[in-house]
Scaffold this active site. Structure first.
Site, short mmCIF file in Angstrom:
data_model
loop_
_atom_site.label_atom_id
_atom_site.label_comp_id
_atom_site.label_asym_id
_atom_site.label_seq_id
_atom_site.Cartn_x
_atom_site.Cartn_y
_atom_site.Cartn_z
N HIS A 25 0.78 -1.26 0.11
CA HIS A 25 -0.07 -0.04 0.02
C HIS A 25 0.75 1.33 0.27
O HIS A 25 0.21 2.32 -0.15
CB HIS A 25 -0.88 0.09 1.23
CG HIS A 25 -1.91 -0.84 0.98
ND1 HIS A 25 -3.25 -0.70 0.50
CD2 HIS A 25 -2.18 -2.14 1.52
CE1 HIS A 25 -4.09 -1.62 0.52
NE2 HIS A 25 -3.52 -2.68 1.26
N LYS A 45 -8.53 13.96 3.97
CA LYS A 45 -7.56 12.80 3.78
C LYS A 45 -6.72 12.82 5.17
O LYS A 45 -6.63 13.93 5.78
CB LYS A 45 -6.94 12.71 2.64
CG LYS A 45 -5.63 14.20 2.32
CD LYS A 45 -5.26 13.98 0.97
CE LYS A 45 -6.07 14.14 -0.04
NZ LYS A 45 -6.40 12.94 -1.05
N ARG A 46 -6.08 11.66 5.44
CA ARG A 46 -5.24 11.70 6.56
C ARG A 46 -4.21 12.83 6.33
O ARG A 46 -3.75 13.21 5.22
CB ARG A 46 -4.30 10.48 6.69
CG ARG A 46 -5.30 9.22 6.96
CD ARG A 46 -5.90 9.33 8.58
NE ARG A 46 -4.78 9.50 9.53
CZ ARG A 46 -4.86 8.80 10.65
NH1 ARG A 46 -5.90 7.75 10.74
NH2 ARG A 46 -3.75 8.71 11.39
N LYS A 51 0.96 14.12 1.59
CA LYS A 51 -0.41 14.53 0.97
C LYS A 51 -0.24 15.96 0.79
O LYS A 51 -1.39 16.65 0.02
CB LYS A 51 -1.29 14.14 1.66
CG LYS A 51 -1.53 12.36 1.64
CD LYS A 51 -2.67 12.12 2.60
CE LYS A 51 -2.69 10.57 2.91
NZ LYS A 51 -3.60 9.82 1.55
N THR A 56 -8.09 6.70 -2.77
CA THR A 56 -9.70 6.33 -3.07
C THR A 56 -10.50 7.44 -3.08
O THR A 56 -11.42 7.39 -3.58
CB THR A 56 -10.15 5.06 -2.34
OG1 THR A 56 -9.98 5.62 -0.83
CG2 THR A 56 -9.51 3.81 -2.56
N LYS A 96 -13.78 8.86 -5.17
CA LYS A 96 -15.21 9.23 -4.62
C LYS A 96 -15.58 10.66 -5.22
O LYS A 96 -16.74 10.79 -5.55
CB LYS A 96 -15.17 9.25 -3.16
CG LYS A 96 -14.65 7.89 -2.39
CD LYS A 96 -14.39 8.11 -1.03
CE LYS A 96 -13.61 7.05 -0.25
NZ LYS A 96 -13.25 7.21 1.05
C1 LIG Z 1 -11.85 7.56 1.33
C2 LIG Z 1 -11.45 7.98 2.75
C3 LIG Z 1 -9.89 8.03 2.74
C4 LIG Z 1 -8.93 7.91 1.78
O1 LIG Z 1 -8.71 8.95 1.14
P1 LIG Z 1 -7.35 9.53 0.31
O2 LIG Z 1 -7.97 10.91 -0.17
O3 LIG Z 1 -7.44 8.48 -0.80
O4 LIG Z 1 -6.48 9.42 1.19
C5 LIG Z 1 -9.52 8.27 4.28
N1 LIG Z 1 -10.31 8.29 4.94
C6 LIG Z 1 -11.73 8.23 4.95
C7 LIG Z 1 -12.70 8.75 5.95
C8 LIG Z 1 -12.21 7.89 3.74
O5 LIG Z 1 -13.58 7.94 3.58
#
Ligand SMILES: *Cc1c(COP(=O)(O)O)cnc(C)c1O
Length: 591
Positions: free
Chosen positions: A149, A328-329, A334, A436, A440
């Site tokens: 990952h 995101k985290r 990032k 991911t 979305k």
């Molecule tokens: C989809 C999702 C992530 C992943 O987000 P990235 O932008 O791909 O890092 C992290 N946390 C939550 C709560 C999510 O729904």
């Protein structure tokens, strides 16, 4: 210690199937020390219970201390051993012959956290069931797959053999034997699982899995050319790609009922179980009635979100503003700090020319930092400090707002994503394995501003480059730029906007009570700047201005948003899971 199973049924779409999610809780074999209790030592009486439960009390405990690392390793072994024992128990009642294990069972290592499964399965087969060692290794390997990952070196676990040998001495012996066997099979290779003092879980996972996969096309290619270059040369068939996906049931049908209804009204409801049917909407994107309904769904979602933010956080937002979202985290790769620096530069530009034709926008952030990651926590604090100053500025108030929403989780993501206009996917190229969140947002009609990283590459290919705001260095350019010692200083010297934004952070504009608060952050960005925030700033600024211009043509923007939805069908997790069935698990769907 006992592992107690807790089962949660996971009911599939339309209730046609239910899987069992089996989670484990750690419990003491003997729960309560009655002798201690009767002596009046009530704390000692409760200790065995408390100690055992510690193992499963907190997921991802802080691992910056030695005690924290030890707890992590115990936890990883505990969960892995419980699941393997359970799998073998059931296999033995249903099939018996352990040689059939790879045919009947597929076990997927989700990152290196359960990498101990390799040696544990060998131990169960060899030590406890008398299977010869080499055969046990082959059976284990043919049963296991490994999903990588991340390529970040700090995330590929490495355990000190002191700790490992103290907690899991038999496993350390088995790992040594696995390492020896691999080196004997490939005598010219320099790959090792053990190095003086350390156990390398990435290498162990690779060697003990029959398939190793990355989670986007770019990430898989980088795996082959960087971290696993040598192992890939020895085992050229082993690495495969499975680009991630997201479930359309949660991320469209349930979270965005307005858009879901519009889609169903046009093409029927079968898209819910077959997201690629969204392609049937391609012709509708030029239909003014479809476009206005699409825009109306987005507008209503934004109004709902604005009302919720006002009610829960007391910040009033005008739904006519562009909703620019980075959730995101928190991590330096990032680059939330790239985004907030651009916000500062924009604030300064609006103040310098308040009557120019600005495109009003709100920048929404949310995300959590790991417990020991102080730099990431400082970025959260900076975003909050900048928000306080910018949101209170009467000159810029109608044109720029900044909101940091606390407690980012899936529920908050489900609220935000359907109401977003712009998706921030701005990681340093080569560092985001897939993402991911990016999928979305695209599915819900928020075009991306992003780098050529992770699945952004595949999203851009599918939605079309004219519907994606690309900026920044490529992964190759990132590697080359790092070779230049003073890359950050040069970028700052070349861009007065970046210099001014950094100067405001440095001089305490956003924290007048403690002006030095972000000195170390600015020092980092103007010095090592490992994630190349400064080097990508100018290109990011200009891409944001292209976004501003595009957003002002409302119809063209809606078409761009709708094309993102219509062309995102491939990013369904149903497609991903079919890929694992076919390429990794050699299994057929049950339904
Ligand atoms: C989809 C999702 C992530 C992943 O987000 P990235 O932008 O791909 O890092 C992290 N946390 C939550 C709560 C999510 O729904």
């Amino acid at each position: 210690m006992i592992a107690a199973a807790y089962d949660t049924p996971i009911v599939g779409w339309q209730g046609r199937w239910a899987n069992t999610l089996r989670l484990w809780a750690a419990k003491p074999e003997e729960g309560f020390d009655l002798d201690s209790f009767n002596r009046g030592d009530f704390v000692a009486a409760a200790a065995p219970e408390a100690m055992a439960r510690t193992i499963s009390r907190v997921l991802y405990p802080d691992d910056t201390t030695e005690i924290g690392k030890e707890l992590r390793l115990k936890q990883e072994y505990f969960f892995t051993a419980a699941s393997l024992a359970d799998i073998l128990r059931r296999f033995e009642t249903e099939h018996g012959d352990l040689h059939k294990l790879p045919e009947k069972v597929a076990i997927q290592l989700n990152d290196t956290h359960p990498a101990i499964a390799g040696p544990e399965l060998v131990r169960l087969l060899h030590d406890e069931n008398g299977v010869p060692f080499d055969e046990a290794m082959d059976l284990a390997r043919n049963t296991l797959g490994y999903t990588n990952h991340t390529l970040l070196p700090e995330a590929l676990e490495r355990w000190s053999d002191d700790l490992f040998g103290r907690l899991l001495p038999r496993h350390l012996e088995i790992i040594d034997r696995i390492d020896t066997a691999h080196r004997a099979a490939y005598p010219s290779s320099s790959v090792t699982i053990r190095e003086p003092g350390v156990v390398k879980m990435g290498e162990l996972s690779f060697v003990m899995a029959h398939r190793v996969n990355g989670v986007s096309a770019l990430h898989t290619e980088l795996m082959k050319s960087t971290v696993f270059e040598e192992l890939n040369a020895l085992h050229p068939e082993r690495i495969v790609n499975q680009t991630n996906g997201v479930t359309p049931r949660r991320w469209l049908l349930s979270s965005n009922p307005r858009l879901a209804s519009l889609i169903t009204a046009r093409i029927g409801e079968d898209w819910v179980g077959d997201l690629e049917q969204l392609a049937q909407l391609e012709g509708h994107v030029d239909d003014p009635a479809f476009l206005s309904a699409y825009a109306e769904a987005k507008r209503a979602n934004k109004a709902d979100l604005a009302a919720w933010i006002e009610a829960t956080h007391g910040i009033a937002l005008d739904p006519a503003m562009m909703f620019d979202v980075q959730i995101k985290r928190l991590h330096e790769y990032k680059r939330q700090h790239l985004n907030i620096l651009e916000a500062i530069a924009l604030w300064q530009a609006i103040r310098a020319a308040p009557d120019a034709d600005w495109t009003p926008r709100v920048k929404i952030f949310a995300g959590k930092a790991a417990p020991g990651y102080y730099f990431a926590k400082d970025i959260i604090r900076l975003i909050n400090d900048v928000a306080d100053v910018v949101n209170a500025d009467p000159v810029t108030r109608d044109k720029l707002k900044i909101v940091f929403l606390p407690n980012y989780n899936v529920t908050l993501a489900e609220r935000l994503i359907p109401a977003s206009d712009l998706s921030e996917q701005i990681s340093t190229a080569g560092k985001e394995a897939s993402g991911t969140g990016n999928m979305k947002f695209a599915l819900n009609g928020a075009p991306t501003i992003g780098t050529l990283d992770g699945a952004n590459v595949e999203i851009r290919e599918r939605v079309g480059e004219e519907n994606f705001f690309l900026f920044g260095m490529t992964a190759d350019e990132v590697v080359a730029r790092r070779e230049i010692d003073d890359h950050a200083a040069r970028a700052i010297a070349d861009d007065p906007r970046l210099a001014a934004a950094l100067a405001a952070v440095r001089d305490g504009t956003f924290c007048p009570d403690e002006p030095e608060r972000y000195a170390h952050l600015v020092d980092n960005l103007s010095g090592p700047d490992y994630f190349l925030v400064c080097s990508d700033f100018s290109d990011y600024w200009h891409a944001q201005r292209a976004v501003d211009a595009a957003y002002r043509d409302a119809d063209a923007w809606t078409r761009m948003a709708a094309r993102n939805t219509v062309r995102s069908g491939w990013f369904s997790s149903d497609r991903t899971i079919r890929g694992y069935l076919r390429d990794v698990w050699s299994a057929a769907p049950v339904i």
